[in-house]
Structures are given as C-alpha cells and as structure tokens.
Design a protein around this motif. Structure first.
Motif, PDB file in Angstrom:
ATOM      1  N   ARG A 109      -6.849  26.742  18.739  1.00 40.72           N
ATOM      2  CA  ARG A 109      -5.601  27.403  18.333  1.00 40.72           C
ATOM      3  C   ARG A 109      -5.442  28.751  19.040  1.00 40.72           C
ATOM      4  O   ARG A 109      -4.339  29.102  19.487  1.00 40.72           O
ATOM      5  CB  ARG A 109      -5.582  27.576  16.813  1.00 40.72           C
ATOM      6  N   GLU A 110      -6.518  29.487  19.155  1.00 41.38           N
ATOM      7  CA  GLU A 110      -6.455  30.773  19.847  1.00 41.38           C
ATOM      8  C   GLU A 110      -6.156  30.581  21.337  1.00 41.38           C
ATOM      9  O   GLU A 110      -5.395  31.359  21.931  1.00 41.38           O
ATOM     10  CB  GLU A 110      -7.773  31.524  19.663  1.00 41.38           C
ATOM     11  N   GLN A 111      -6.750  29.557  21.936  1.00 41.50           N
ATOM     12  CA  GLN A 111      -6.503  29.295  23.354  1.00 41.50           C
ATOM     13  C   GLN A 111      -5.047  28.919  23.603  1.00 41.50           C
ATOM     14  O   GLN A 111      -4.450  29.347  24.602  1.00 41.50           O
ATOM     15  CB  GLN A 111      -7.430  28.173  23.838  1.00 41.50           C
ATOM     16  N   ILE A 112      -4.471  28.122  22.729  1.00 38.42           N
ATOM     17  CA  ILE A 112      -3.062  27.740  22.892  1.00 38.42           C
ATOM     18  C   ILE A 112      -2.178  28.980  22.913  1.00 38.42           C
ATOM     19  O   ILE A 112      -1.285  29.118  23.757  1.00 38.42           O
ATOM     20  CB  ILE A 112      -2.630  26.782  21.766  1.00 38.42           C
ATOM     21  N   ILE A 113      -2.435  29.896  21.989  1.00 37.88           N
ATOM     22  CA  ILE A 113      -1.624  31.123  21.935  1.00 37.88           C
ATOM     23  C   ILE A 113      -1.852  31.968  23.182  1.00 37.88           C
ATOM     24  O   ILE A 113      -0.898  32.465  23.793  1.00 37.88           O
ATOM     25  CB  ILE A 113      -1.980  31.917  20.661  1.00 37.88           C
ATOM     26  N   ASP A 114      -3.106  32.114  23.592  1.00 30.96           N
ATOM     27  CA  ASP A 114      -3.414  32.951  24.757  1.00 30.96           C
ATOM     28  C   ASP A 114      -2.843  32.352  26.044  1.00 30.96           C
ATOM     29  O   ASP A 114      -2.227  33.054  26.853  1.00 30.96           O
ATOM     30  CB  ASP A 114      -4.933  33.112  24.899  1.00 30.96           C
ATOM     31  N   PHE A 115      -3.049  31.070  26.266  1.00 33.08           N
ATOM     32  CA  PHE A 115      -2.683  30.444  27.532  1.00 33.08           C
ATOM     33  C   PHE A 115      -1.186  30.193  27.649  1.00 33.08           C
ATOM     34  O   PHE A 115      -0.660  30.083  28.750  1.00 33.08           O
ATOM     35  CB  PHE A 115      -3.438  29.129  27.720  1.00 33.08           C
ATOM     36  N   SER A 116      -0.480  30.118  26.524  1.00 33.21           N
ATOM     37  CA  SER A 116       0.959  29.850  26.592  1.00 33.21           C
ATOM     38  C   SER A 116       1.709  31.005  27.240  1.00 33.21           C
ATOM     39  O   SER A 116       2.782  30.798  27.822  1.00 33.21           O
ATOM     40  CB  SER A 116       1.516  29.588  25.187  1.00 33.21           C
ATOM     41  N   SER A 117       1.164  32.194  27.182  1.00 31.12           N
ATOM     42  CA  SER A 117       1.862  33.365  27.725  1.00 31.12           C
ATOM     43  C   SER A 117       1.585  33.590  29.206  1.00 31.12           C
ATOM     44  O   SER A 117       2.104  34.538  29.797  1.00 31.12           O
ATOM     45  CB  SER A 117       1.465  34.617  26.936  1.00 31.12           C
ATOM     46  N   THR A 118       0.779  32.726  29.824  1.00 32.94           N
ATOM     47  CA  THR A 118       0.474  32.864  31.251  1.00 32.94           C
ATOM     48  C   THR A 118       1.103  31.708  32.020  1.00 32.94           C
ATOM     49  O   THR A 118       1.334  30.633  31.461  1.00 32.94           O
ATOM     50  CB  THR A 118      -1.042  32.857  31.507  1.00 32.94           C
ATOM     51  N   PRO A 119       1.368  31.900  33.324  1.00 33.60           N
ATOM     52  CA  PRO A 119       1.938  30.801  34.128  1.00 33.60           C
ATOM     53  C   PRO A 119       0.862  29.893  34.717  1.00 33.60           C
ATOM     54  O   PRO A 119       1.175  28.947  35.429  1.00 33.60           O
ATOM     55  CB  PRO A 119       2.673  31.553  35.240  1.00 33.60           C
ATOM     56  N   ALA A 120      -0.399  30.155  34.424  1.00 29.06           N
ATOM     57  CA  ALA A 120      -1.502  29.434  35.057  1.00 29.06           C
ATOM     58  C   ALA A 120      -1.529  27.971  34.646  1.00 29.06           C
ATOM     59  O   ALA A 120      -1.221  27.633  33.497  1.00 29.06           O
ATOM     60  CB  ALA A 120      -2.831  30.090  34.688  1.00 29.06           C
ATOM     61  N   PRO A 121      -1.910  27.079  35.567  1.00 29.43           N
ATOM     62  CA  PRO A 121      -2.085  25.664  35.220  1.00 29.43           C
ATOM     63  C   PRO A 121      -3.158  25.502  34.161  1.00 29.43           C
ATOM     64  O   PRO A 121      -4.167  26.220  34.157  1.00 29.43           O
ATOM     65  CB  PRO A 121      -2.512  25.019  36.546  1.00 29.43           C
ATOM     66  N   VAL A 122      -2.948  24.547  33.255  1.00 28.60           N
ATOM     67  CA  VAL A 122      -3.888  24.301  32.162  1.00 28.60           C
ATOM     68  C   VAL A 122      -4.362  22.855  32.233  1.00 28.60           C
ATOM     69  O   VAL A 122      -3.557  21.943  32.385  1.00 28.60           O
ATOM     70  CB  VAL A 122      -3.238  24.561  30.788  1.00 28.60           C
TER      71      VAL A 122
ATOM     72  N   LYS B 296      -3.921  15.510  22.889  1.00 29.08           N
ATOM     73  CA  LYS B 296      -3.761  16.284  24.136  1.00 29.08           C
ATOM     74  C   LYS B 296      -2.295  16.583  24.439  1.00 29.08           C
ATOM     75  O   LYS B 296      -1.954  17.699  24.832  1.00 29.08           O
ATOM     76  CB  LYS B 296      -4.415  15.517  25.298  1.00 29.08           C
ATOM     77  N   GLU B 297      -1.408  15.595  24.279  1.00 26.38           N
ATOM     78  CA  GLU B 297       0.003  15.867  24.581  1.00 26.38           C
ATOM     79  C   GLU B 297       0.603  16.847  23.587  1.00 26.38           C
ATOM     80  O   GLU B 297       1.420  17.694  23.961  1.00 26.38           O
ATOM     81  CB  GLU B 297       0.823  14.573  24.598  1.00 26.38           C
ATOM     82  N   LEU B 298       0.201  16.769  22.337  1.00 25.39           N
ATOM     83  CA  LEU B 298       0.710  17.717  21.354  1.00 25.39           C
ATOM     84  C   LEU B 298       0.281  19.143  21.685  1.00 25.39           C
ATOM     85  O   LEU B 298       1.041  20.094  21.506  1.00 25.39           O
ATOM     86  CB  LEU B 298       0.235  17.333  19.948  1.00 25.39           C
ATOM     87  N   VAL B 299      -0.931  19.303  22.180  1.00 21.45           N
ATOM     88  CA  VAL B 299      -1.382  20.627  22.599  1.00 21.45           C
ATOM     89  C   VAL B 299      -0.570  21.100  23.801  1.00 21.45           C
ATOM     90  O   VAL B 299      -0.160  22.263  23.879  1.00 21.45           O
ATOM     91  CB  VAL B 299      -2.890  20.597  22.930  1.00 21.45           C
ATOM     92  N   ALA B 300      -0.311  20.185  24.746  1.00 19.84           N
ATOM     93  CA  ALA B 300       0.501  20.542  25.915  1.00 19.84           C
ATOM     94  C   ALA B 300       1.896  20.986  25.483  1.00 19.84           C
ATOM     95  O   ALA B 300       2.448  21.958  26.010  1.00 19.84           O
ATOM     96  CB  ALA B 300       0.596  19.344  26.867  1.00 19.84           C
ATOM     97  N   ARG B 301       2.474  20.273  24.525  1.00 24.02           N
ATOM     98  CA  ARG B 301       3.807  20.647  24.032  1.00 24.02           C
ATOM     99  C   ARG B 301       3.772  22.002  23.329  1.00 24.02           C
ATOM    100  O   ARG B 301       4.716  22.791  23.439  1.00 24.02           O
ATOM    101  CB  ARG B 301       4.339  19.572  23.080  1.00 24.02           C
ATOM    102  N   ALA B 302       2.702  22.284  22.603  1.00 24.12           N
ATOM    103  CA  ALA B 302       2.593  23.581  21.923  1.00 24.12           C
ATOM    104  C   ALA B 302       2.523  24.709  22.944  1.00 24.12           C
ATOM    105  O   ALA B 302       3.145  25.762  22.767  1.00 24.12           O
ATOM    106  CB  ALA B 302       1.367  23.601  21.021  1.00 24.12           C
ATOM    107  N   ILE B 303       1.766  24.497  24.027  1.00 23.26           N
ATOM    108  CA  ILE B 303       1.688  25.514  25.078  1.00 23.26           C
ATOM    109  C   ILE B 303       3.076  25.766  25.665  1.00 23.26           C
ATOM    110  O   ILE B 303       3.476  26.918  25.885  1.00 23.26           O
ATOM    111  CB  ILE B 303       0.706  25.057  26.181  1.00 23.26           C
TER     112      ILE B 303
END
Length: 448
Positions: free
Chosen positions: A160-173, A183-190
């Motif tokens: 959950r913390e990673q989703i919040i942190d990584f969503s604000s960056t343009p970097a590939p995940v 996995k797709e639900l996490v991608a959609r959350a990002i």
C-alpha cells in the motif's frame, strides 16, 4: 482543459462526409489546429469506430447516400458531442437536430474559425464529462483495490505504501506476483492516484499477442485503427504477462519504449507517444533472462521500480479476515445473512495453500454464501470446484442470475477483457452486456 493537458492528448475528431474532398479539407483544417482525425464516408461502422477510437467529438454531414447524420443522434450507445453540417440546412432541420441532441449545427459554407471554436468547446465539454465519470470509476476501482489488499500483514502495508509512493513518479513500474494476487488492480491504483488519472488506462494482455498481429494491435494502422500505445496517449499502458512475449515482439516493444515513438502500419512517419508503462509478470523475470527467454535490456526499461505482491499462503493471518469480508460482500449481493465460520471451517481455511490466491478465496466465499442461503454448506464443500447441483440457487431467478454471472465471467476471461468480443460471443449487444455486468455486480478487473 489546460494547455499542458491539451498538448498531452490532442483532441480527436471523427469526420463523416460522403464527399472525399470535403473530408480531406476538414481533416486538413483540424490537423493544422492540432487535432487528430479519423475519416468515414458515411454512418455505417460509426459505432465500431467510436468503440475503437474514442473520439472527443463527431463532425458529420447531414445528407449522405448511405445514411443521415441525424441518425447518429439515436445510436444505441453513449456518443461524444455531435456537430452537424449541411449544404441543405434550414431552420426546421437545425431545430430538429438540436432537439434530438446535437451539440451544434452549421450550414455550408461555414467560417472555419467558428467551426474550430464550436468543436473545441464540444470536445472540452466531453472531456469534463469524462473526467467526472472517471472520478466515479476511480472510487469504485480503489474500493476494489482495498478488497484485494485487505489485510494487516506487514507485506500488505508495504505494498500500500509503495502504491502511494510510486504513483506520484513517472517511472516505469514492474509488478510481480502469482496469479490471483491482484496485479492489474494494483496497476489501476497506481494510475488512479497519479497525475494521469484523467487520461486512459489501457490494459494489454501480452499472452494473447502473436508476432504477426503485434504491430497492428499495438502500433495501429494508418487511417484505420489506433494501436494500444495511441489509445493510452497521455495515460498508462499496462503490459500484463510480459514474460510471454516472443523475442521478436520484445525487440519491437523495447524500441517503442526507448524512443517514445511508434510507426503505424502503412505510415513512414514515426509518431511520438506519451504513456507511462506499468508491467506485470507471474513468472520470475530473472529466471527468464537466465534462460534466454527475456531480454535483459527490456527488463531494465520496465523495472525502474518493482512491487512484489505477496501470495495468500505467506500471509495466513489475513485469510480469515479476507474470507469474512467476502462473505459479507456476497451475502449483501444475494440478500441473505453471512454465514458464521466455526472452528472447523477456520482450520480448513488455514490449512489450504490457496494456489489461486485472493481470486480463489473470493470464489469459495461466493459458493459458501449460496450454500448457506439454502441452510447448509461448509468451507470444505465450497472448495470443491465441481459445479454439481448442490450449488444451484433455490429459486429460478437466482439460478438464472448465477448462470449469467458464470457465463459472462467465463467469456470475459476467454476474450481477455475485450468487451466487443465478449458481447459478440454471448450474442448480445454491448449496451446489454454493460447493463448485465452492473446488475450482476461483476468486476472485470478481478476476473483477469
């Protein structure tokens, strides 16, 4: 729409006119103003083109040999704003068009600058409406993420913390995890938590692509269809099951990602694309690289940041909490009381390895609720995958709903979420399919 957003994803117009010279003239005018255009000679195939291309506005002639532009106002689907033009326009026709839902009506010859102003206003209005709808969808999708990521384990808290942190960056995940971990639900959350949230999220199941069709589906065809890269322009492109790509496809994908441009089939001019890449794999890519099945340079392009989703057996303390959550969910869906788990059922839950992870647990919960509705059942019997008569709801309406849920879910999985193909396979219209999905509370993202 801000200037930055307009630059990120240019407006799209579907131009319909039986006069080829007029079509090309309108396209030239719009493209010079920064628009992207698709051209048709008449109303046939308009619905298909809308689904494929998702234009912001439709610009159509009224009187054509193969149909009337007024017919577009009565399509059996949601359409973008429609601007009508006609050399035969008169006041009654304009009144009829506006009453039927046209955004505006112009008579030929028209002032080009006035046409552009009308089209820009129509497209901006359409984007604002879409943004409102996307916000509602985001809330629904995020609730779906909460269901999959429900739990108190340290692994889930980290994700959950990673989703919040990584969503604000343009970097590939790169998201790694077993089948059914979400996995797709996490991608959609990002995507939903990023600054691209009001732009498209396009999911691409790499396991379905063959080398012969890859360029057509991913890069598109000039003046015919948009590939997934252009569909995701300004937003996020989710590459699921990347380990299944053939070496040839990996090379083509790597070039597109490195150069941030694609060349549609039939075109000799590369087009720049602005997409964020989020990928996923249920296979260890380090092993695939060592075996020579996956390019190391592509791996580095995709994995600037990595999220590892834990499997369910590694967080057994969350299993009972998840089961209780899904029991309550399906009890509300089937208008019954959630069954209480006894000590034997809890022991059965904790003893199982859950190879299908949260997806498997959710299915067991649904079968348990259906059994409890009839006054019986247990976790152990609900784990049996055989669809025997004991799992049939007691009323005809429940049985039909259960059958429809199963049939539609299977079709969505079979066709990898391509909803036009799902509707065609089921022999129903797209609108009917959408209504059934809502009525039956099916979540497409949880099925894929």
């Amino acid at each position: 729409m801000s200037e930055a957003e307009q630059k990120r994803r240019p407006f799209r117009a579907l131009v319909i006119d039986d006069d080829k010279e007029m079509r090309l003239s309108l396209a030239h005018l719009l493209e010079a103003a920064g628009w992207r255009c698709e051209l048709l000679s008449g109303p046939p195939q308009v619905e298909q083109k809308i689904n494929q291309w998702q234009p912001d506005v439709i610009l159509s002639d009224v009187r054509m040999p193969n149909g009337s532009g007024l017919d577009l106002l009565h399509l059996d689907q949601q359409t973008p704003p429609i601007v009508l033009i006609s050399a035969h326009g008169d006041i009654p026709m304009a009144v009829e068009a506006m009453r039927a839902g046209a955004y505006s009506f112009l008579e030929k010859p028209f002032d080009p600058q006035r046409l552009l102003r009308i089209l820009n206003n129509a497209a901006e209005r359409h984007r604002l409406t879409q943004n409102t709808q996307r916000l509602q969808e985001r809330l629904a999708k995020l609730s779906g993420i909460d269901r999959v990521l429900l739990g108190q384990s340290p692994q889930l808290q980290t994700v959950r913390e990673q989703i919040i942190d990584f969503s604000s960056t343009p970097a590939p995940v790169l998201i790694s995890g077993e089948t059914g971990t979400g996995k797709e639900l996490v991608a959609r959350a990002i995507h939903d938590l990023s600054d691209r949230a009001d732009q498209p999220f396009i999911a691409m199941n790499c396991a379905t692509f063959e080398a012969s069709s890859f360029e057509r589906m991913v890069f598109g065809v000039q003046n015919e269809s948009l590939g997934t890269f252009m569909q995701a322009e300004g937003g996020t492109l989710f590459l699921d099951e990347v380990a299944s790509l053939s070496p040839d496809i990996q090379a083509k994908l790597l070039r597109a990602i490195e150069h941030r441009e694609i060349t549609p089939i039939g075109s000799d001019k590369p087009q720049s694309v602005d997409v964020r890449i989020v990928s996923a794999s249920n296979e260890n890519l380090d092993d695939a690289i060592a075996a020579g099945r996956f390019r190391e340079d592509l791996f580095y392009r995709l994995s600037t940041v990595v999220i590892d989703l834990p499997n369910l057996r590694s967080r057994r303390d969350d299993i009972v909490l998840l089961m209780q959550h899904f029991l309550a969910h399906y009890a509300a869906l089937y208008e019954t009381t959630a069954p209480e788990l006894d000590a034997e059922e809890i022991a059965t839950l904790l003893a199982h390895d859950w190879p299908g992870n949260v997806r498997e647990l959710r299915n067991v919960a649904e079968r348990r609720v259906l059994s409890a509705r009839r006054g019986g059942g247990s976790i152990s019997t609900s784990m049996r995958l055989e669809n025997d008569m004991g799992n049939v709801p007691e009323t005809l309406r429940e049985a039909v709903a259960s059958f429809e849920r199963s049939l539609i879910a299977k079709a969505i999985q079979t066709h990898q979420g391509r909803m036009d193909a799902v509707a065609e396979a089921l022999g129903i219209g797209r609108r009917t399919l959408n209504e059934k999905i809502v009525k039956l509370n099916l979540d497409k993202s949880e099925l894929l």
